[in-house]
Design a protein around this motif. Structure first.
Motif, mmCIF file in Angstrom:
data_model
loop_
_atom_site.group_PDB
_atom_site.id
_atom_site.type_symbol
_atom_site.label_atom_id
_atom_site.label_comp_id
_atom_site.label_asym_id
_atom_site.label_seq_id
_atom_site.Cartn_x
_atom_site.Cartn_y
_atom_site.Cartn_z
ATOM 1 N N ILE A 93 5.065 12.249 -14.574
ATOM 2 C CA ILE A 93 5.162 10.842 -14.165
ATOM 3 C C ILE A 93 5.193 9.883 -15.354
ATOM 4 N N THR A 101 -1.401 0.372 -20.465
ATOM 5 C CA THR A 101 -1.933 -0.958 -20.097
ATOM 6 C C THR A 101 -3.285 -1.299 -20.715
ATOM 7 N N SER A 141 -16.382 7.780 -8.275
ATOM 8 C CA SER A 141 -17.503 8.632 -8.673
ATOM 9 C C SER A 141 -17.876 8.434 -10.136
ATOM 10 N N VAL A 156 -11.756 6.021 -3.012
ATOM 11 C CA VAL A 156 -12.835 6.488 -2.135
ATOM 12 C C VAL A 156 -14.046 6.793 -3.010
ATOM 13 N N GLY A 202 1.508 3.578 -8.258
ATOM 14 C CA GLY A 202 2.496 2.834 -9.052
ATOM 15 C C GLY A 202 3.923 2.976 -8.556
ATOM 16 N N GLY A 205 5.463 -0.826 -8.136
ATOM 17 C CA GLY A 205 5.320 -1.843 -9.167
ATOM 18 C C GLY A 205 4.280 -1.460 -10.206
ATOM 19 N N ILE A 206 4.390 -2.102 -11.365
ATOM 20 C CA ILE A 206 3.359 -1.935 -12.396
ATOM 21 C C ILE A 206 2.466 -3.163 -12.326
ATOM 22 N N ASP A 320 -20.219 12.815 -13.032
ATOM 23 C CA ASP A 320 -18.934 13.337 -13.527
ATOM 24 C C ASP A 320 -18.916 13.341 -15.055
HETATM 25 C C1 LIG Z 1 -13.493 12.472 -13.308
HETATM 26 C C2 LIG Z 1 -12.671 11.820 -12.218
HETATM 27 C C3 LIG Z 1 -13.308 11.261 -11.115
HETATM 28 C C4 LIG Z 1 -12.574 10.648 -10.095
HETATM 29 N N1 LIG Z 1 -13.232 10.125 -9.017
HETATM 30 C C5 LIG Z 1 -12.523 9.559 -8.008
HETATM 31 C C6 LIG Z 1 -13.163 9.031 -6.853
HETATM 32 O O1 LIG Z 1 -14.387 9.087 -6.732
HETATM 33 N N2 LIG Z 1 -12.397 8.478 -5.891
HETATM 34 C C7 LIG Z 1 -11.034 8.375 -6.005
HETATM 35 O O2 LIG Z 1 -10.405 7.801 -5.107
HETATM 36 N N3 LIG Z 1 -10.405 8.867 -7.080
HETATM 37 C C8 LIG Z 1 -11.116 9.461 -8.064
HETATM 38 N N4 LIG Z 1 -10.462 9.984 -9.148
HETATM 39 C C9 LIG Z 1 -9.011 9.927 -9.200
HETATM 40 C C10 LIG Z 1 -8.586 8.618 -9.855
HETATM 41 O O3 LIG Z 1 -8.922 7.523 -9.040
HETATM 42 C C11 LIG Z 1 -7.070 8.631 -10.042
HETATM 43 O O4 LIG Z 1 -6.726 9.685 -10.908
HETATM 44 C C12 LIG Z 1 -6.575 7.297 -10.568
HETATM 45 O O5 LIG Z 1 -5.185 7.273 -10.491
HETATM 46 C C13 LIG Z 1 -7.013 7.092 -11.997
HETATM 47 O O6 LIG Z 1 -6.540 5.869 -12.447
HETATM 48 P P1 LIG Z 1 -6.493 5.595 -14.018
HETATM 49 O O7 LIG Z 1 -5.829 4.318 -14.235
HETATM 50 O O8 LIG Z 1 -7.854 5.832 -14.555
HETATM 51 O O9 LIG Z 1 -5.601 6.804 -14.503
HETATM 52 P P2 LIG Z 1 -4.076 6.813 -15.090
HETATM 53 O O10 LIG Z 1 -3.820 8.263 -15.323
HETATM 54 O O11 LIG Z 1 -4.005 5.912 -16.234
HETATM 55 O O12 LIG Z 1 -3.204 6.311 -13.917
HETATM 56 C C14 LIG Z 1 -2.926 7.186 -12.846
HETATM 57 C C15 LIG Z 1 -1.939 6.568 -11.911
HETATM 58 O O13 LIG Z 1 -2.474 5.372 -11.361
HETATM 59 C C16 LIG Z 1 -1.414 4.461 -11.129
HETATM 60 N N5 LIG Z 1 -1.582 3.310 -12.020
HETATM 61 C C17 LIG Z 1 -2.320 3.202 -13.145
HETATM 62 N N6 LIG Z 1 -2.172 1.966 -13.664
HETATM 63 C C18 LIG Z 1 -1.307 1.309 -12.865
HETATM 64 C C19 LIG Z 1 -0.744 0.018 -12.877
HETATM 65 N N7 LIG Z 1 -1.024 -0.885 -13.834
HETATM 66 N N8 LIG Z 1 0.106 -0.335 -11.885
HETATM 67 C C20 LIG Z 1 0.409 0.530 -10.894
HETATM 68 N N9 LIG Z 1 -0.093 1.773 -10.839
HETATM 69 C C21 LIG Z 1 -0.944 2.157 -11.809
HETATM 70 C C22 LIG Z 1 -0.127 5.139 -11.519
HETATM 71 O O14 LIG Z 1 0.413 5.738 -10.369
HETATM 72 C C23 LIG Z 1 -0.603 6.165 -12.509
HETATM 73 O O15 LIG Z 1 0.260 7.261 -12.610
HETATM 74 C C24 LIG Z 1 -11.167 10.600 -10.184
HETATM 75 C C25 LIG Z 1 -10.517 11.167 -11.281
HETATM 76 C C26 LIG Z 1 -11.260 11.786 -12.288
HETATM 77 C C27 LIG Z 1 -10.533 12.431 -13.431
#
Ligand SMILES: Cc1cc2nc3c(=O)[nH]c(=O)nc-3n(C[C@H](O)[C@H](O)[C@H](O)COP(=O)(O)OP(=O)(O)OC[C@H]3O[C@@H](n4cnc5c(N)ncnc54)[C@H](O)[C@@H]3O)c2cc1C
Length: 471
Positions: A93, A101, A141, A156, A202, A205-206, A320
């Motif tokens: 992806i 960001t 979490s 969640v 995403g 939109g971003i 975690d």
């Molecule tokens: C240790 C751990 C614990 C977690 N616990 C939970 C939990 O309790 N509940 C839950 O629901 N999820 C949980 N997750 C999953 C997590 O919410 C998703 O992986 C989420 O996408 C992470 O967002 P990020 O921006 O940190 O990650 P990134 O890898 O930076 O982003 C992941 C995706 O989020 C979207 N995204 C990020 N930024 C943007 C933006 N500016 N605009 C549009 N889309 C965007 C895109 O689709 C992107 O590919 C967990 C993941 C981990 C690794």
């Protein structure tokens, strides 16, 4: 923790003969290609097993930078991905042009109970900024995850049975769509985008900033109590009955851990298999403590980390890991978790099972999670009652395959109770098939229509998987 990775999926996306100078000239932030040392730091995700190798990465600092990057991608026939922390990284992806960001770092908390947050911000900063007002956001979490990635996937968290999804509390997004336009999106401005961004991640939109309501919760009773895994059958048996009666003021899960002997892991949990029962109780603390005493009585508790605590300690509920690491972390959703499902799960992942997983977790949902929000959104899994997640280390292709295959064995054993879906946050679309697990058919068709309307040239990488699911 220091890790070395040997993964097969390290090839860089190629976008030949692109002159980035015109884009660089427009940016407040930076642009880097793989030959530059800054590239690695910007693309490197939390999940080290999912290397992001775009042809170039843009470290944006303003919403205008995001507009410039998306327009450039569109003009040059490139795709664009987005990353904040890389907790949800999937190698497929990144797109040709990855929008990083982290530089969008605004956090403004309003005492009336809402916040405005830039899309590079992690929950930890919001929790700290909200605490002086007695406010709590609906984070997940771990507070190390990004606010926008989490919220756009539904979100969640440890308070979900009491307060619902993070996505349910969004007031507004500011977003750059695949056609290169910047838009403010609310229930009345571009309502189709407002619907899609709360669940659709995403794809449409971003996001550059999000505004959302919080709840008043200065303290809560909760954390986790841990038992040796030899007692897991009795613990899970009691947990099933106990959680079935748990009022919506509480959210609970259990997790089977196999944690290494490293300084960050408390000695009672290190180098052995244990089972933790988690609770986040938003009601009277004494009642929460009394409720958890019923679980404490099942077997000897090897570590008791449940107490009345400030909301700033919410990470103690799930405990975690924070340091970046290489993981395989597939998940599934269940309609029910009867005794037979528990037996099958423990046979594969419990004491004496030779499970390779660091963690196998069962979360109970229901309550406010199950009720539609005031404004409908693109989250498809309200009817699920349990989420099952397996997390295994993926230091090399062999260990990654072993963790993944074992997780799939667990899910196959639970298939009689599976909904067939998975939260977009625990299984983001990477092709048409995964998109069909993340969304029900109606939601997927509606998401695809929003993608086509705002991104007619298919610039946003995730959106291409949504439209591919309709073929
Ligand atoms: C240790 C751990 C614990 C977690 N616990 C939970 C939990 O309790 N509940 C839950 O629901 N999820 C949980 N997750 C999953 C997590 O919410 C998703 O992986 C989420 O996408 C992470 O967002 P990020 O921006 O940190 O990650 P990134 O890898 O930076 O982003 C992941 C995706 O989020 C979207 N995204 C990020 N930024 C943007 C933006 N500016 N605009 C549009 N889309 C965007 C895109 O689709 C992107 O590919 C967990 C993941 C981990 C690794």
């Amino acid at each position: 923790m220091t890790v070395t990775i040997d993964t097969a999926a390290t090839s860089t996306v190629v976008a030949a003969d692109i002159d980035y100078a015109p884009l660089r000239a427009q940016l407040t932030g930076t642009l880097h290609t793989p030959d530059e040392p800054e590239y690695e730091a910007l693309v490197s995700p939390w999940n080290l097993a999912e290397p992001m190798r775009p042809a170039a990465v843009v470290g944006v600092r303003t919403a205008e930078d995001v507009v410039a990057a998306v327009r450039f991608a569109r003009e040059h026939g490139m795709t664009a991905g987005v990353q904040a922390t890389g907790h949800g990284a999937k190698a497929g992806i990144a797109g040709h042009l990855l929008v990083a960001t982290r530089g969008l770092d605004e956090v403004t908390v309003h005492a009336e109970g809402w916040a405005r947050v830039g899309s590079g911000v992690k929950w930890a900063r919001v929790i700290e900024a909200a605490a002086p007002y007695g406010l709590a956001p609906l984070n997940g979490s771990t507070s190390d995850v990004g606010v926008v990635g989490y919220t756009t996937g539904g979100g969640v968290g440890p308070l979900t049975r009491t307060f619902g999804l993070a996505a349910d509390r969004v007031r507004a997004f500011e977003v750059v769509t695949g056609d290169g336009e910047f838009r403010r999106v609310t229930p009345t401005e571009h309502p189709d985008l407002f619907w899609s961004l709360r669940g659709g991640k995403g794809a449409t939109g971003i996001v550059t900033a999000v505004e959302f309501d919080m709840v008043h919760l200065p303290t809560f009773y909760g954390g986790a109590i841990y038992f040796d895994a030899v007692d897991a059958a009795a613990v899970v048996d009691r947990w099933r009955a106990w959680s079935a009666d748990l009022p919506e003021l509480g959210t609970t899960s259990f997790a089977i851990f196999q944690l290494p002997e490293i300084p960050d892991v408390p000695p009672p949990l290190a180098g052995r298999m244990t089972i933790g029962v988690r609770l986040a109780w938003t009601g009277d603390p004494a009642e929460g403590a009394r409720l958890l005493d019923r679980m404490r009585a099942v077997a000897p508790v090897v570590l008791d980390d449940a107490m009345l605590r400030p909301y700033t300690e919410v990470d103690h509920v799930h405990a975690d890991p924070v340091d970046p690491m290489p993981v395989a972390d597939p998940a599934t959703l269940l309609r029910d978790f009867p005794a037979e499902a528990a037996e099958r799960l423990l046979a594969l992942a419990g004491h004496g099972s030779d499970s390779p997983q660091v963690l196998v977790e069962v979360r109970q949902v229901g309550g406010a999670y199950g009720r539609e929000a005031e404004h409908a959104n693109a989250f498809s899994h309200r009817a699920a009652r349990y989420s099952v997640l397996a997390v295994g280390l993926a230091f090399d292709p062999l260990s990654a395959a072993r963790s993944e295959e074992h997780a799939q064995e667990i899910f196959a054993a639970l298939d009689d109770w599976a909904t067939g879906g998975v939260w977009p946050n625990f299984g983001p679309p990477q092709d048409g098939a995964t998109a069909r697990r993340a969304y029900d058919p109606d939601t997927l068709a509606r998401l695809a229509a929003v993608v086509r309307k705002y991104d007619p040239d298919g610039v946003l990488e995730l959106g291409t998987y949504i439209t591919a699911s309709q073929n």
